[in-house]
Design a protein around this motif. Structure first.
Motif, PDB file in Angstrom:
ATOM      1  N   GLN A  38      39.553  13.678  38.549  1.00 17.18           N
ATOM      2  CA  GLN A  38      38.865  14.887  38.142  1.00 17.18           C
ATOM      3  C   GLN A  38      39.602  16.117  38.646  1.00 17.18           C
ATOM      4  O   GLN A  38      40.294  16.069  39.652  1.00 17.18           O
ATOM      5  CB  GLN A  38      37.433  14.887  38.689  1.00 17.18           C
ATOM      6  N   VAL A  39      39.426  17.205  37.907  1.00 19.42           N
ATOM      7  CA  VAL A  39      40.051  18.448  38.335  1.00 19.42           C
ATOM      8  C   VAL A  39      39.259  19.093  39.465  1.00 19.42           C
ATOM      9  O   VAL A  39      38.053  18.880  39.598  1.00 19.42           O
ATOM     10  CB  VAL A  39      40.144  19.440  37.160  1.00 19.42           C
ATOM     11  N   GLN A  40      39.965  19.889  40.257  1.00 18.34           N
ATOM     12  CA  GLN A  40      39.341  20.726  41.261  1.00 18.34           C
ATOM     13  C   GLN A  40      39.284  22.148  40.698  1.00 18.34           C
ATOM     14  O   GLN A  40      40.235  22.610  40.069  1.00 18.34           O
ATOM     15  CB  GLN A  40      40.122  20.720  42.576  1.00 18.34           C
ATOM     16  N   LEU A  41      38.150  22.819  40.927  1.00 17.74           N
ATOM     17  CA  LEU A  41      37.895  24.101  40.275  1.00 17.74           C
ATOM     18  C   LEU A  41      37.557  25.174  41.305  1.00 17.74           C
ATOM     19  O   LEU A  41      36.765  24.921  42.230  1.00 17.74           O
ATOM     20  CB  LEU A  41      36.731  23.968  39.286  1.00 17.74           C
ATOM     21  N   VAL A  42      38.122  26.365  41.112  1.00 15.58           N
ATOM     22  CA  VAL A  42      37.854  27.492  41.991  1.00 15.58           C
ATOM     23  C   VAL A  42      37.582  28.729  41.135  1.00 15.58           C
ATOM     24  O   VAL A  42      38.458  29.180  40.389  1.00 15.58           O
ATOM     25  CB  VAL A  42      39.030  27.768  42.935  1.00 15.58           C
ATOM     26  N   GLU A  43      36.354  29.273  41.276  1.00  8.24           N
ATOM     27  CA  GLU A  43      35.973  30.458  40.510  1.00  8.24           C
ATOM     28  C   GLU A  43      36.306  31.732  41.276  1.00  8.24           C
ATOM     29  O   GLU A  43      36.385  31.734  42.506  1.00  8.24           O
ATOM     30  CB  GLU A  43      34.469  30.482  40.212  1.00  8.24           C
ATOM     31  N   SER A  44      36.429  32.814  40.512  1.00 10.05           N
ATOM     32  CA  SER A  44      36.579  34.144  41.090  1.00 10.05           C
ATOM     33  C   SER A  44      36.103  35.171  40.081  1.00 10.05           C
ATOM     34  O   SER A  44      35.916  34.850  38.903  1.00 10.05           O
ATOM     35  CB  SER A  44      38.040  34.418  41.478  1.00 10.05           C
ATOM     36  N   GLY A  45      35.879  36.402  40.558  1.00  5.45           N
ATOM     37  CA  GLY A  45      35.577  37.494  39.647  1.00  5.45           C
ATOM     38  C   GLY A  45      34.155  37.984  39.645  1.00  5.45           C
ATOM     39  O   GLY A  45      33.835  38.955  38.947  1.00  5.45           O
ATOM     40  N   GLY A  46      33.281  37.355  40.411  1.00  2.00           N
ATOM     41  CA  GLY A  46      31.906  37.835  40.451  1.00  2.00           C
ATOM     42  C   GLY A  46      31.804  39.157  41.193  1.00  2.00           C
ATOM     43  O   GLY A  46      32.774  39.658  41.755  1.00  2.00           O
ATOM     44  N   GLY A  47      30.605  39.734  41.153  1.00  2.00           N
ATOM     45  CA  GLY A  47      30.401  40.990  41.856  1.00  2.00           C
ATOM     46  C   GLY A  47      29.091  41.637  41.510  1.00  2.00           C
ATOM     47  O   GLY A  47      28.250  41.047  40.821  1.00  2.00           O
ATOM     48  N   LEU A  48      28.918  42.865  41.991  1.00  2.00           N
ATOM     49  CA  LEU A  48      27.712  43.662  41.746  1.00  2.00           C
ATOM     50  C   LEU A  48      28.058  44.736  40.716  1.00  2.00           C
ATOM     51  O   LEU A  48      28.988  45.532  40.931  1.00  2.00           O
ATOM     52  CB  LEU A  48      27.244  44.301  43.045  1.00  2.00           C
ATOM     53  N   VAL A  49      27.314  44.738  39.613  1.00  2.00           N
ATOM     54  CA  VAL A  49      27.559  45.714  38.560  1.00  2.00           C
ATOM     55  C   VAL A  49      26.219  46.286  38.098  1.00  2.00           C
ATOM     56  O   VAL A  49      25.166  45.775  38.449  1.00  2.00           O
ATOM     57  CB  VAL A  49      28.299  45.091  37.364  1.00  2.00           C
ATOM     58  N   GLN A  50      26.308  47.319  37.271  1.00  2.00           N
ATOM     59  CA  GLN A  50      25.102  47.911  36.700  1.00  2.00           C
ATOM     60  C   GLN A  50      24.863  47.357  35.298  1.00  2.00           C
ATOM     61  O   GLN A  50      25.786  46.856  34.639  1.00  2.00           O
ATOM     62  CB  GLN A  50      25.243  49.424  36.639  1.00  2.00           C
ATOM     63  N   ALA A  51      23.631  47.447  34.864  1.00  2.00           N
ATOM     64  CA  ALA A  51      23.290  47.004  33.514  1.00  2.00           C
ATOM     65  C   ALA A  51      24.187  47.716  32.496  1.00  2.00           C
ATOM     66  O   ALA A  51      24.422  48.923  32.603  1.00  2.00           O
ATOM     67  CB  ALA A  51      21.830  47.294  33.226  1.00  2.00           C
ATOM     68  N   GLY A  52      24.688  46.936  31.540  1.00  2.00           N
ATOM     69  CA  GLY A  52      25.581  47.468  30.525  1.00  2.00           C
ATOM     70  C   GLY A  52      27.050  47.309  30.843  1.00  2.00           C
ATOM     71  O   GLY A  52      27.898  47.473  29.954  1.00  2.00           O
ATOM     72  N   ASP A  53      27.352  47.020  32.096  1.00  2.00           N
ATOM     73  CA  ASP A  53      28.747  46.847  32.516  1.00  2.00           C
ATOM     74  C   ASP A  53      29.300  45.487  32.070  1.00  2.00           C
ATOM     75  O   ASP A  53      28.573  44.640  31.528  1.00  2.00           O
ATOM     76  CB  ASP A  53      28.862  46.970  34.036  1.00  2.00           C
ATOM     77  N   SER A  54      30.578  45.290  32.364  1.00  2.00           N
ATOM     78  CA  SER A  54      31.275  44.047  32.030  1.00  2.00           C
ATOM     79  C   SER A  54      31.927  43.452  33.268  1.00  2.00           C
ATOM     80  O   SER A  54      32.229  44.166  34.233  1.00  2.00           O
ATOM     81  CB  SER A  54      32.357  44.305  30.979  1.00  2.00           C
ATOM     82  N   LEU A  55      32.138  42.149  33.218  1.00  2.00           N
ATOM     83  CA  LEU A  55      32.865  41.424  34.238  1.00  2.00           C
ATOM     84  C   LEU A  55      33.657  40.320  33.557  1.00  2.00           C
ATOM     85  O   LEU A  55      33.271  39.854  32.481  1.00  2.00           O
ATOM     86  CB  LEU A  55      31.926  40.758  35.247  1.00  2.00           C
ATOM     87  N   ARG A  56      34.728  39.879  34.213  1.00  2.00           N
ATOM     88  CA  ARG A  56      35.432  38.696  33.749  1.00  2.00           C
ATOM     89  C   ARG A  56      35.525  37.704  34.908  1.00  2.00           C
ATOM     90  O   ARG A  56      36.075  38.034  35.960  1.00  2.00           O
ATOM     91  CB  ARG A  56      36.825  38.993  33.216  1.00  2.00           C
ATOM     92  N   LEU A  57      34.980  36.532  34.670  1.00  2.00           N
ATOM     93  CA  LEU A  57      35.076  35.445  35.635  1.00  2.00           C
ATOM     94  C   LEU A  57      36.275  34.566  35.284  1.00  2.00           C
ATOM     95  O   LEU A  57      36.569  34.349  34.109  1.00  2.00           O
ATOM     96  CB  LEU A  57      33.809  34.599  35.631  1.00  2.00           C
ATOM     97  N   SER A  58      36.929  34.063  36.317  1.00  2.00           N
ATOM     98  CA  SER A  58      38.044  33.146  36.138  1.00  2.00           C
ATOM     99  C   SER A  58      37.768  31.858  36.890  1.00  2.00           C
ATOM    100  O   SER A  58      37.066  31.860  37.910  1.00  2.00           O
ATOM    101  CB  SER A  58      39.344  33.759  36.668  1.00  2.00           C
ATOM    102  N   CYS A  59      38.338  30.785  36.404  1.00  2.00           N
ATOM    103  CA  CYS A  59      38.197  29.481  37.059  1.00  2.00           C
ATOM    104  C   CYS A  59      39.552  28.786  36.971  1.00  2.00           C
ATOM    105  O   CYS A  59      40.004  28.441  35.879  1.00  2.00           O
ATOM    106  CB  CYS A  59      37.113  28.662  36.390  1.00  2.00           C
TER     107      CYS A  59
END
Length: 123
Positions: free
Chosen positions: A1-22
């Motif tokens: 199985q692969v090992q997975l590591v996420e990044s990119g979370g955070g605190l934002v305001q409604a209407g904003d955007s984020l990009r998560l990576s794994c």
């Protein structure tokens, strides 16, 4: 199985955007369907999006359809989740997951899970 590591979370305001990576390691990434799940406080983990190993097809939960986009770069062994038009209800820990079989991944019982990344959306 692969090992997975996420990044990119955070605190934002409604209407904003984020990009998560794994980022994946440990096996042939393109053999794996990849997905994102999320778990809000006091709620069960839920499916968000899924992409086939080749990237040829994607699937989304109704709650995020039209706002979130899943994609992958097999050359970089990475899957992404673009989150647009974020709402406070999107607040959760987001988990990356992978499995060789799409039905297994979609059922929420994949062979590989990441550690999770927190997304908090303020109103």
């Amino acid at each position: 199985q692969v090992q997975l590591v996420e990044s990119g979370g955070g605190l934002v305001q409604a209407g904003d955007s984020l990009r998560l990576s794994c980022a994946a390691s440990g096996d042939t990434f393109s053999d794996y369907a990849m997905g994102w799940f999320r778990q809000a406080p006091g709620k069960e983990r839920e499916f968000v999006a899924l992409i086939r190993g080749s990237g040829s097809a994607t699937y989304y939960a109704d709650s995020v359809k039209g706002r979130f986009t899943i994609s992958r770069d097999n050359a970089k062994n990475t899957v992404y989740l673009q989150l647009n038009s974020l709402k406070p209800d999107d607040t959760a820990v987001y988990y990356c997951a992978g499995d060789r079989w799409v039905p297994t991944l979609a059922s929420g019982t994949p062979g590989s899970w990441g550690q999770g990344t927190q997304v908090t959306v303020s109103s």
